[in-house]
Design a protein around this motif. Structure first.
Motif, PDB file in Angstrom:
ATOM      1  N   TRP A 126      -5.196   1.502   4.302  1.00 22.19           N
ATOM      2  CA  TRP A 126      -5.224   2.605   4.831  1.00 22.19           C
ATOM      3  C   TRP A 126      -4.062   1.141   6.593  1.00 22.19           C
ATOM      4  O   TRP A 126      -3.554   2.052   6.778  1.00 22.19           O
ATOM      5  CB  TRP A 126      -5.449   3.879   5.478  1.00 22.19           C
ATOM      6  N   SER A 156      -7.529   8.453  -2.840  1.00 19.68           N
ATOM      7  CA  SER A 156      -7.185   7.361  -1.443  1.00 19.68           C
ATOM      8  C   SER A 156      -8.164   6.463  -0.935  1.00 19.68           C
ATOM      9  O   SER A 156      -7.990   5.671  -0.108  1.00 19.68           O
ATOM     10  CB  SER A 156      -7.583   8.882  -0.632  1.00 19.68           C
ATOM     11  N   ARG A 157      -9.706   6.620  -1.535  1.00 18.29           N
ATOM     12  CA  ARG A 157      -9.992   5.239  -0.975  1.00 18.29           C
ATOM     13  C   ARG A 157      -9.155   3.914  -2.010  1.00 18.29           C
ATOM     14  O   ARG A 157     -10.200   2.749  -1.529  1.00 18.29           O
ATOM     15  CB  ARG A 157     -10.828   5.407  -1.422  1.00 18.29           C
ATOM     16  N   GLU A 186       0.927  -1.149  -0.051  1.00 19.72           N
ATOM     17  CA  GLU A 186       0.145  -0.384  -0.294  1.00 19.72           C
ATOM     18  C   GLU A 186       0.705   0.896   0.460  1.00 19.72           C
ATOM     19  O   GLU A 186       0.401   2.470  -0.698  1.00 19.72           O
ATOM     20  CB  GLU A 186      -0.887   0.262   1.423  1.00 19.72           C
ATOM     21  N   LEU A 218       0.084   5.112  -2.352  1.00 18.71           N
ATOM     22  CA  LEU A 218       0.428   5.843  -1.987  1.00 18.71           C
ATOM     23  C   LEU A 218       1.070   6.775  -2.052  1.00 18.71           C
ATOM     24  O   LEU A 218       0.725   7.904  -2.907  1.00 18.71           O
ATOM     25  CB  LEU A 218       0.227   6.090  -0.619  1.00 18.71           C
ATOM     26  N   HIS A 227      -8.113   9.245   7.698  1.00 19.16           N
ATOM     27  CA  HIS A 227      -8.133   7.982   6.734  1.00 19.16           C
ATOM     28  C   HIS A 227      -6.772   7.183   7.801  1.00 19.16           C
ATOM     29  O   HIS A 227      -7.788   5.615   8.002  1.00 19.16           O
ATOM     30  CB  HIS A 227      -7.263   8.119   5.340  1.00 19.16           C
ATOM     31  N   THR A 239      -4.938  18.650   2.063  1.00 16.22           N
ATOM     32  CA  THR A 239      -3.729  16.694   1.632  1.00 16.22           C
ATOM     33  C   THR A 239      -3.682  16.311   3.558  1.00 16.22           C
ATOM     34  O   THR A 239      -3.437  14.613   3.475  1.00 16.22           O
ATOM     35  CB  THR A 239      -3.330  17.189   0.683  1.00 16.22           C
ATOM     36  N   MET A 289      -7.880  13.561  -4.908  1.00 14.23           N
ATOM     37  CA  MET A 289      -6.618  13.039  -4.014  1.00 14.23           C
ATOM     38  C   MET A 289      -7.882  12.326  -2.551  1.00 14.23           C
ATOM     39  O   MET A 289      -7.847  10.957  -3.033  1.00 14.23           O
ATOM     40  CB  MET A 289      -6.031  13.592  -2.864  1.00 14.23           C
ATOM     41  N   GLU A 290      -8.631  12.618  -2.671  1.00 15.32           N
ATOM     42  CA  GLU A 290     -10.235  12.519  -1.860  1.00 15.32           C
ATOM     43  C   GLU A 290     -10.137  11.008  -2.653  1.00 15.32           C
ATOM     44  O   GLU A 290     -10.567  10.112  -1.853  1.00 15.32           O
ATOM     45  CB  GLU A 290     -11.594  13.256  -2.078  1.00 15.32           C
ATOM     46  N   ILE A 328      -0.070   7.563  -6.584  1.00 16.93           N
ATOM     47  CA  ILE A 328      -1.063   8.939  -5.985  1.00 16.93           C
ATOM     48  C   ILE A 328      -0.802  10.073  -6.051  1.00 16.93           C
ATOM     49  O   ILE A 328      -0.568  11.398  -7.101  1.00 16.93           O
ATOM     50  CB  ILE A 328      -1.830   8.582  -5.414  1.00 16.93           C
ATOM     51  N   VAL A 341      -6.436   3.011  -0.965  1.00 19.96           N
ATOM     52  CA  VAL A 341      -5.254   2.256  -0.274  1.00 19.96           C
ATOM     53  C   VAL A 341      -6.058   1.630   0.571  1.00 19.96           C
ATOM     54  O   VAL A 341      -7.054   2.391   1.537  1.00 19.96           O
ATOM     55  CB  VAL A 341      -4.235   4.015   0.079  1.00 19.96           C
ATOM     56  N   ILE A 386      -5.150  12.436   5.262  1.00 21.03           N
ATOM     57  CA  ILE A 386      -4.202  11.051   5.790  1.00 21.03           C
ATOM     58  C   ILE A 386      -4.123  11.196   6.815  1.00 21.03           C
ATOM     59  O   ILE A 386      -4.509  10.106   7.452  1.00 21.03           O
ATOM     60  CB  ILE A 386      -2.297  11.631   5.331  1.00 21.03           C
TER      61      ILE A 386
END
Length: 599
Positions: free
Chosen positions: A223, A218-219, A192, A196, A254, A247, A214-215, A199, A221, A251
């Motif tokens: 986390w 980010s899904r 992962e 990230l 998440h 940003t 980014m939003e 991205i 990944v 992070i």
């Protein structure tokens, strides 16, 4: 009366082919078929065409009018590529370049010249790099060439971080392109953290228009599988994150959500430690970076054992022969046993995410029997599968993966160093026609920058001999290098992660030699602390691991030590969990988060 049985097949075949080609060019009246492309007529022979092309075999051998008219009009075909293909089937010579290969391959596929297809695919496979892997992947898929698409895809995910470093590649990607790449199973297999970073690199190319993505990205990944130290370093050090408050908050949100999830693999103590780290994220950087659990995806050392001390002395087969070592926890874990026992001289190589073990030998009543057998270890399923046998039995040979193909070198004959290659697409072995130009004994081989470097002891030569095989052009070369080491007993070598260094050791010395392929020069690294016999060598990250045993005070010791390529120092990693008289090792990528057992 004497009987003369004359035979000179190669020369006779070459003269016949040369004569047919000369008639095709100079005396078309001796030809019985013609292909018309763009008002250009190419004369040829029906039998030669049908021998090399299934397309023309069906056309001429069937009831199509072209067969009775002795000519065929081919529309929408590049005439230069067709000329090159016809020249090849009559001469055996084909020149493929980066500018011609795409058109040449398309024509060969349409007209079903399989040999030309194979040559072009092999050429493209060895041209794959960070700047073109995605293009070659889509090109292979579009032309329904799974072996090419598979090789490009695996290369992309093995070096995903480097691919996203290429601005010309990333600038044309859409958000949907990035999502497709990151949602693939291979992206998950490589961790992962890499997802990230990919991205963030994609957004950094054009922050003004891409920050809003980014939003949703980010899904993709998971986390919960990111190490706290990595996340905190990203928050503190990555320019896009440090310069953009939204940003950074995204992070942190998440990660905190992942910590609260009941599916997270962290213990309650680890979660409390990570939460405390985030509480001081803006106040105390050093303290924040001090804790946190390890990432669930890491490179590990896989050791595969052959003949054990117990087997040799007592016939005891209870000892496991496959072990996995985590350099982060310094712990070993037992894996599913390799089905073979008592073998020596086998070779182990990483193959995509899996491992292939080839050949080896057993001794029965003082006689040595070499093996053809090959096995594939599935690192995810922890299981073994028998592969098709090699063409020749081999032992004390070398093997390595180059651009999606597995090459095995030597170990079959005493008078030459031959080679064969395994294709995962055809699931078969094929011999490489050209042998190494110099005969070497006591040799080792590794891949570096898409080529195979072979090092061994020459006959009547006090120094090592170096040879290189380039699969892209199917050619061996023998080259000289300043300060090349003297002959070594049972040499082993491996290539650094950045492929800028090749490390060479032997079982009769603690010396470590380093070859720089870019400058073609040799140097010395710090000596090992111990002698290592009948073991292995591999790289994990910035460290070189060496395993193997030696006799000391009438006892046998199997030990491991690691060389840090940054600090230039060796550290002891402790004894191996069991004693092997022969074993070897390679690295694997594992997402096994379960606790590793101490032995």
């Amino acid at each position: 009366m004497d009987i003369l049985a004359y035979s000179n097949v190669p020369e006779h075949a070459a003269e016949t082919l040369h004569g047919l080609n000369r008639y095709r060019i100079e005396s078309p009246q001796f030809c019985d078929f013609a292909i018309i492309v763009d008002d250009t007529k190419f004369y040829c022979h029906r039998s030669v065409l049908c021998l090399h092309s299934q397309y023309f075999r069906g056309m001429i051998g069937g009831t199509f009018r072209e067969g009775s008219q002795n000519q065929a009009v081919i529309n929408d075909t590049d005439s230069a590529s067709l000329k090159a293909i016809l020249d090849f089937i009559y001469s055996g010579r084909l020149e493929v370049t980066q500018t011609s290969v795409e058109t040449l391959l398309k024509v060969a596929i349409r007209l079903q010249f399989q040999k030309v297809i194979d040559i072009c695919v092999n050429y493209l496979r060895h041209q794959i790099d960070e700047t073109n892997s995605l293009d070659i992947y889509h090109f292979g898929r579009g032309l329904a060439i799974p072996e090419l698409a598979e090789a490009a895809k695996h290369f992309t995910y093995e070096r995903l971080g480097n691919v996203f470093d290429v601005a010309t590649v990333v600038k044309d990607m859409t958000r949907q392109d990035v999502e497709v790449i990151l949602q693939d199973e291979l992206a998950r297999a490589h961790g992962e953290e890499q997802k990230l970073m990919s991205i963030l690199k994609w957004i950094s190319i054009d922050k003004s228009s891409r920050l809003k993505e980014m939003e949703p990205l980010s899904r993709t990944v998971d986390w919960s599988k990111l190490s706290a130290k990595f996340v905190l370093q990203t928050l503190f050090d990555y320019p896009l994150v440090t310069s953009n408050v939204a940003t950074k908050k995204l992070i942190i949100r998440h990660v905190k959500r992942a910590l609260e999830s009941p599916t997270t693999s962290s213990t309650s103590e680890e979660q409390d430690g990570i939460r405390r780290s985030f509480d001081v994220v803006v106040r105390d950087k050093d303290r924040a970076l001090g804790g946190g659990r390890r990432s669930c995806c890491e490179e590990m050392l896989l050791l595969i054992g052959g003949l054990t001390l117990g087997e040799a002395e007592r016939g005891d087969f209870s000892q496991p022969n496959v072990m996995c070592y985590s350099s982060k926890t310094n712990r070993w874990k037992t894996k599913s046993n390799w089905p073979e026992r008592r073998l020596r001289g086998f070779s182990v190589s990483k193959f995509y995410h899996d491992v292939i073990v080839s050949g080896g030998c057993d001794h029965v009543e003082m006689k040595r029997f070499n093996m053809k057998r090959c096995w594939r270890y599935d690192t995810k399923k922890d299981s073994w599968t028998r592969l098709s046998d090699m063409t020749h039995p081999r032992s004390f040979h070398s093997s390595c993966q180059v651009k999606g193909e597995l090459f095995v070198v030597g170990g079959a004959f005493n008078d030459r160093i031959d080679m064969e290659v395994y294709s995962s697409h055809s699931k078969s072995w094929n011999m490489i026609r050209q042998c190494a130009p110099r005969l070497v004994r006591n040799f080792t081989a590794t891949q570096c920058n898409g080529k195979i470097i072979l090092m061994g002891s020459g006959v009547n030569c006090s120094k090592m001999i170096m040879q290189c095989y380039n699969p892209a052009v199917a050619q061996w070369t023998h080259f000289r290098s300043p300060n090349i080491p003297r002959q070594l007993s049972a040499p082993l070598c491996c290539t650094s992660e950045d492929e800028r260094s090749v490390y060479l050791i032997g079982d009769n010395t603690q010396k470590v030699f380093v070859f720089d392929p870019n400058s073609n020069e040799w140097s010395r690294a710090e000596d090992m602390a111990n002698l290592h016999s009948n073991g292995g060598i591999t790289t994990i990250g910035k460290r070189v691991f060496v395993t193997g045993g030696h006799w000391e005070h009438d006892g046998y010791l199997d030990q491991m030590e690691a060389y840090d390529t940054e600090t230039k120092a060796w550290t002891a990693e402790g004894p191996l969990p069991h004693l092997w008289l022969y074993h070897t090792c390679t690295k694997i990528l594992s997402d096994d988060c379960s606790a590793l057992c101490r032995h």
